[in-house]
Design a protein around this motif. Structure first.
Motif, short mmCIF file in Angstrom:
data_model
loop_
_atom_site.label_atom_id
_atom_site.label_comp_id
_atom_site.label_asym_id
_atom_site.label_seq_id
_atom_site.Cartn_x
_atom_site.Cartn_y
_atom_site.Cartn_z
N PHE A 31 0.67 -1.31 -0.01
CA PHE A 31 -0.08 -0.09 0.06
C PHE A 31 0.72 1.28 0.17
O PHE A 31 0.19 2.17 -0.24
CB PHE A 31 -0.93 -0.06 1.16
CG PHE A 31 -1.68 -1.25 1.49
CD1 PHE A 31 -2.65 -1.37 0.29
CD2 PHE A 31 -1.60 -2.05 2.58
CE1 PHE A 31 -3.51 -2.42 0.50
CE2 PHE A 31 -2.35 -3.09 2.83
CZ PHE A 31 -3.43 -3.55 1.64
N ASP A 32 2.15 1.25 0.33
CA ASP A 32 2.61 2.53 0.67
C ASP A 32 4.14 2.58 -0.08
O ASP A 32 5.06 2.08 0.64
CB ASP A 32 2.77 2.79 2.13
CG ASP A 32 3.21 4.23 2.55
OD1 ASP A 32 3.42 5.05 1.51
OD2 ASP A 32 3.39 4.72 3.63
N GLU A 33 4.34 2.70 -1.43
CA GLU A 33 5.61 2.42 -2.00
C GLU A 33 6.63 3.44 -1.24
O GLU A 33 6.49 4.80 -1.24
CB GLU A 33 5.50 2.45 -3.43
CG GLU A 33 6.56 2.31 -4.23
CD GLU A 33 6.63 2.38 -5.90
OE1 GLU A 33 7.15 2.11 -6.68
OE2 GLU A 33 5.61 3.63 -6.04
N LYS A 34 7.87 2.96 -1.31
CA LYS A 34 8.88 3.88 -0.73
C LYS A 34 10.22 3.59 -1.49
O LYS A 34 10.93 2.65 -1.41
CB LYS A 34 9.12 3.51 0.88
CG LYS A 34 7.96 3.62 1.79
CD LYS A 34 7.77 5.25 1.48
CE LYS A 34 6.42 5.66 2.35
NZ LYS A 34 5.98 7.21 2.43
N PRO A 35 10.35 4.16 -2.76
CA PRO A 35 11.63 4.17 -3.46
C PRO A 35 12.82 4.29 -2.97
O PRO A 35 13.98 3.67 -3.02
CB PRO A 35 11.26 5.11 -4.45
CG PRO A 35 10.02 5.23 -4.62
CD PRO A 35 9.42 5.21 -3.19
N LEU A 36 13.03 4.94 -1.74
CA LEU A 36 14.05 5.29 -0.89
C LEU A 36 14.76 4.31 -0.19
O LEU A 36 15.95 4.05 0.13
CB LEU A 36 13.78 6.27 0.12
CG LEU A 36 15.36 7.08 0.89
CD1 LEU A 36 16.09 7.78 -0.33
CD2 LEU A 36 14.85 8.04 1.90
N LEU A 37 13.80 3.03 0.04
CA LEU A 37 14.43 1.74 0.31
C LEU A 37 15.43 1.28 -0.59
O LEU A 37 16.43 0.62 -0.02
CB LEU A 37 13.38 0.72 0.57
CG LEU A 37 11.99 1.08 1.60
CD1 LEU A 37 11.11 -0.18 1.45
CD2 LEU A 37 12.62 1.25 2.91
N GLN A 38 15.29 1.39 -1.67
CA GLN A 38 16.36 1.00 -2.80
C GLN A 38 17.76 1.69 -2.51
O GLN A 38 18.78 1.03 -2.49
CB GLN A 38 15.89 1.33 -4.00
CG GLN A 38 14.65 0.70 -4.40
CD GLN A 38 14.98 -0.88 -4.88
OE1 GLN A 38 16.07 -1.20 -4.80
NE2 GLN A 38 13.91 -1.65 -4.98
N LYS A 39 17.67 2.93 -2.14
CA LYS A 39 18.89 3.42 -1.40
C LYS A 39 19.79 2.86 -0.53
O LYS A 39 21.01 2.90 -0.43
CB LYS A 39 18.85 4.98 -1.76
CG LYS A 39 19.70 5.72 -1.22
CD LYS A 39 19.55 7.30 -1.04
CE LYS A 39 20.85 8.17 -0.40
NZ LYS A 39 20.38 9.60 -0.13
N TYR A 40 18.87 2.79 0.49
CA TYR A 40 19.40 2.16 1.74
C TYR A 40 19.60 0.70 1.74
O TYR A 40 20.05 -0.04 3.02
CB TYR A 40 18.48 2.65 2.85
CG TYR A 40 18.83 4.36 3.20
CD1 TYR A 40 19.87 4.59 3.98
CD2 TYR A 40 17.93 5.15 2.78
CE1 TYR A 40 20.10 5.73 4.20
CE2 TYR A 40 18.04 6.35 3.03
CZ TYR A 40 19.34 6.85 3.84
OH TYR A 40 19.59 8.23 4.02
N HIS A 41 19.09 -0.07 0.89
CA HIS A 41 19.06 -1.39 0.83
C HIS A 41 20.52 -1.90 1.30
O HIS A 41 21.62 -1.70 0.73
CB HIS A 41 18.76 -2.09 -0.50
CG HIS A 41 18.67 -3.54 -0.54
ND1 HIS A 41 17.57 -4.43 -0.10
CD2 HIS A 41 19.40 -4.48 -1.10
CE1 HIS A 41 17.86 -5.65 -0.10
NE2 HIS A 41 18.77 -5.90 -1.00
#
Length: 472
Positions: free
Chosen positions: A68-78
């Motif tokens: 429900f809540d897409e967070k593209p920034l997770l890719q940066k901190y993965h």
């Protein structure tokens, strides 16, 4: 002891007993209406938008990141740990604040005329976006399952309080004469809270939920044993009823009235339940829409529960609690969650569409969600297994959705920060959700109370506010 003193004591006892019996008689007359405790004895505080509730409880905490809540920034901190300044206030059940971030593998796209961003893992439900209200700013006080479920359903993390369904039935009664007003349907492996999610607490016991079993006979002892006719059973029940009523008049014990009502309802259910559970007259198009003939037994089970919920609304059942377990993905999230979404997507979307096409959605309030959400950080219980990654409990910011009676569809309410660690706009606490649901049913949550142990109790305890943005 002198005989006169003994007579005086007995007279006092008789006086109080008779007074109790007099008050009890009035209570019994109020409780044992023509349909035996199924009709409403109270009136809502104002005109309700919703008459029924279907609460689809996804036990364990569905991940908002994947759904429900897409967070593209997770890719940066993965694969990296977050700064301590971001994690210092987090309540974590199993991982440490230094756990690495895990990016989401789910893709999002826009659905409906409203353009709601929604996960590709729930495409059929996404197609209903214009009827759904997505709340991305839910938060709660509990970060473990059972306390979280107690808080969601009773307004307290303490045992013994009435649950949401019991409060609704206490407030409105039921429109159904032959079925319980509060029914529980289950699927999956069982919930942490179990029966405490649908208990009556300190309310009279007839307000608690009645569970239909998910395997074998849905209702035990529904059929009479050989040699017992309906007429002979009625005669036996009449005798038991007369004895119970005498005892009730002597004691004023409301639980005796509840027992009488339960016996009477069970007798009527023997006629009504088989018809409720018989899907043979449902058109092939409905069976196909819900997925009743799916090759996966888990899909068939959930689809059956969704269709049962619609049929119960048609028959006047006030509150239906659907508990599906378990969405507690500490491990193998990318394997388990898509499969679980595939199980519930088609039947849930079918329920929304079916209620709408029958003109029932406007008076039926649908609620979907769990007791909390999931962390952006990964949980790995088997480091040797690359597919073992999951997410821990996260109470500070998560998502739920609602639809139907009194709720404005086609909108997103609330906003979280770029990592969904905290809420930045329109926070909605569990107590606020409860207050808003009661509002849709015509109740001021501060006035729907029950006196117990010397004080007035309510579902929202001493908190809660109606979230006006959610309302139609």
């Amino acid at each position: 002891m002198h005989w006169d003193q003994f007579r005086q004591i007995q007279t006092r006892r008789d006086f109080f007993r008779q007074c109790a019996g007099g008050v009890g008689a009035m209570a019994l007359a109020d409780l044992l209406t023509a349909d035996r405790l199924t009709a409403a004895t109270r009136q809502p505080h104002f005109a309700p938008k919703a008459k029924h509730v279907i609460f689809m409880f996804m036990e364990g905490g569905p991940s908002q990141y994947e759904l429900f809540d897409e967070k593209p920034l997770l890719q940066k901190y993965h694969g990296q740990s977050l700064p301590p300044s971001l994690t210092k206030d987090m309540k974590l059940a199993f991982i440490k604040p230094t756990a690495a971030v895990m990016a989401s593998s789910a893709k999002f796209q826009r659905y409906g005329k409203c353009g709601m961003e929604w996960s590709e893992w729930l495409p059929q439900l996404g197609a209903c976006a214009d009827d759904l209200c997505l709340v991305r700013s839910m938060h709660t006080d509990a970060f473990n399952h059972h306390p979280g479920q107690l808080l969601l359903f009773t307004g307290s993390i303490q045992f013994g309080r009435p649950t949401l369904g019991a409060w609704v039935l206490y407030g409105l009664g039921s429109e159904s004469e032959d079925l319980p007003g509060f029914v529980v349907l289950t699927s999956g492996k069982g919930t942490s809270g179990g029966a405490s999610n649908f208990a009556g607490g300190f309310l009279p016991s007839h307000y608690q939920g009645t569970q239909l079993r998910d395997s074998g006979d849905p209702v035990l002892y529904l059929s009479n044993p050989p040699g017992i006719t309906r007429e002979s059973q009625r005669t036996a029940l009449d005798l038991v009823r007369d004895l119970n009523e005498r005892r009730y008049h002597d004691t004023g014990d409301v639980e005796i009235a509840s027992r009488i009502a339960s016996y009477e309802l069970a007798f009527r259910m023997q006629m009504a339940a088989p018809e409720l559970l018989d899907f043979s007259k449902e058109p092939a198009t409905i069976r196909e829409m819900y997925g009743l003939d799916n090759s996966d037994p888990e899909v068939r089970q959930f689809a059956s529960n969704c269709l049962l919920a619609r049929r119960m609304v048609e028959r006047g059942v006030r509150f239906i609690l659907m508990m599906d377990a378990s969405w507690d993905d500490h491990t193998e999230l990318n394997k388990k969650l898509p499969k679980r979404c595939a199980k519930i997507d088609q039947p849930t979307a079918a329920l929304v569409k079916d209620l709408k096409q029958r003109g029932l959605l406007d008076e039926t309030l649908l609620v979907w969600g769990g007791e909390f959400g999931r962390t952006p950080m990964v949980e790995i219980r088997k480091p040797e297994d690359a597919d073992n990654a999951g997410r821990d409990h996260h109470p500070n910011a998560y998502s739920m959705w609602m639809a139907g009676g009194g709720i404005r569809g086609g909108q997103v309410v609330g906003k979280t920060d770029d990592l969904c660690l905290n809420i930045v706009e329109d926070p909605v606490h569990v107590h606020d959700l409860q207050a808003t649901l009661l509002h849709c049913l015509g109740f001021d949550h501060t006035r729907l109370t029950y006196k117990h142990m010397g004080r007035e109790f309510r579902l929202t305890d001493v908190e809660g506010r109606v979230v006006k943005k959610l309302l139609a």
